[in-house]
Design a protein around this motif. Structure first.
Motif, PDB file in Angstrom:
ATOM      1  N   GLU A 151      -4.359   7.453  -0.037  1.00  0.00           N
ATOM      2  CA  GLU A 151      -3.802   6.267  -0.227  1.00  0.00           C
ATOM      3  C   GLU A 151      -4.276   5.568  -1.536  1.00  0.00           C
ATOM      4  O   GLU A 151      -5.371   5.607  -1.846  1.00  0.00           O
ATOM      5  CB  GLU A 151      -4.327   5.193   0.916  1.00  0.00           C
TER       6      GLU A 151
ATOM      7  N   LYS B 274      -4.885   2.157  -3.638  1.00  0.00           N
ATOM      8  CA  LYS B 274      -5.229   0.728  -3.581  1.00  0.00           C
ATOM      9  C   LYS B 274      -5.075   0.280  -5.081  1.00  0.00           C
ATOM     10  O   LYS B 274      -5.706   1.006  -6.002  1.00  0.00           O
ATOM     11  CB  LYS B 274      -6.310   0.288  -3.140  1.00  0.00           C
TER      12      LYS B 274
ATOM     13  N   ARG C 271       0.902  -1.152   0.106  1.00  0.00           N
ATOM     14  CA  ARG C 271       0.034  -0.031   0.047  1.00  0.00           C
ATOM     15  C   ARG C 271       0.737   1.136  -0.346  1.00  0.00           C
ATOM     16  O   ARG C 271       1.883   1.292   0.551  1.00  0.00           O
ATOM     17  CB  ARG C 271      -0.808  -0.116   1.093  1.00  0.00           C
TER      18      ARG C 271
END
Length: 152
Positions: A114, A116, A52
């Motif tokens: 973030e 993904k 990640r």
């Protein structure tokens, strides 16, 4: 509930006084390379093949409208999706052939962003990948890319 730890902010004009990086994320080091100019960036190894990536959005990442610059988010996605492809190919040199973006919402300073991503198809010389950039549970940006494995 996710645990967070606080790190001192970058010492630049306009940066936050404290930032919250999710637990388990480590600084992504790329000395004297482009990622150092847009970071700091962070990564977390989930398992052997899953990583990640994230960054804490601050004022240095903003455009004139006070939201996170689209070029910053696109650069982050190109770098981190490329890292995923590089790892999936056994760390063979790769280059972006095509990378298409759709902006879904905006991001603001003070948010943890973030990525993904997942590989959708992998051949001997070409890898297809898709990624989403999140601010919390909100999708900010989606990306679809194709990478060439060099030397093939």
């Amino acid at each position: 509930m996710k645990k967070h730890h606080t790190l001192p902010a970058k010492k630049q004009v306009g940066s936050m006084s404290d930032i919250s990086i999710p637990e388990g994320f480590r600084k992504y080091h790329s000395p004297k390379r482009f990622p150092e100019k847009i970071g700091p960036l962070y990564f977390k190894k989930e398992d052997e093949d899953l990583y990640r990536f994230g960054f804490f959005a601050d004022e240095t990442h903003c455009n004139a409208n006070g939201i996170i610059h689209g070029g910053m988010m696109m650069s982050f996605m190109d770098e981190t999706l490329g890292q995923m492809v590089w790892r999936a190919t056994g760390r063979k040199p790769c280059a972006t052939i095509s990378l298409n973006f759709d902006f879904v919402s905006s991001a603001k300073p003070g948010e943890w962003l973030e990525m993904k991503g997942h590989i959708t198809r992998q051949g001997v010389s070409v890898v297809f990948i898709r990624g989403e950039l999140y601010a919390g549970d909100r999708i900010v940006l989606t990306a679809d890319g194709i990478w060439k494995v060099l030397g093939r």
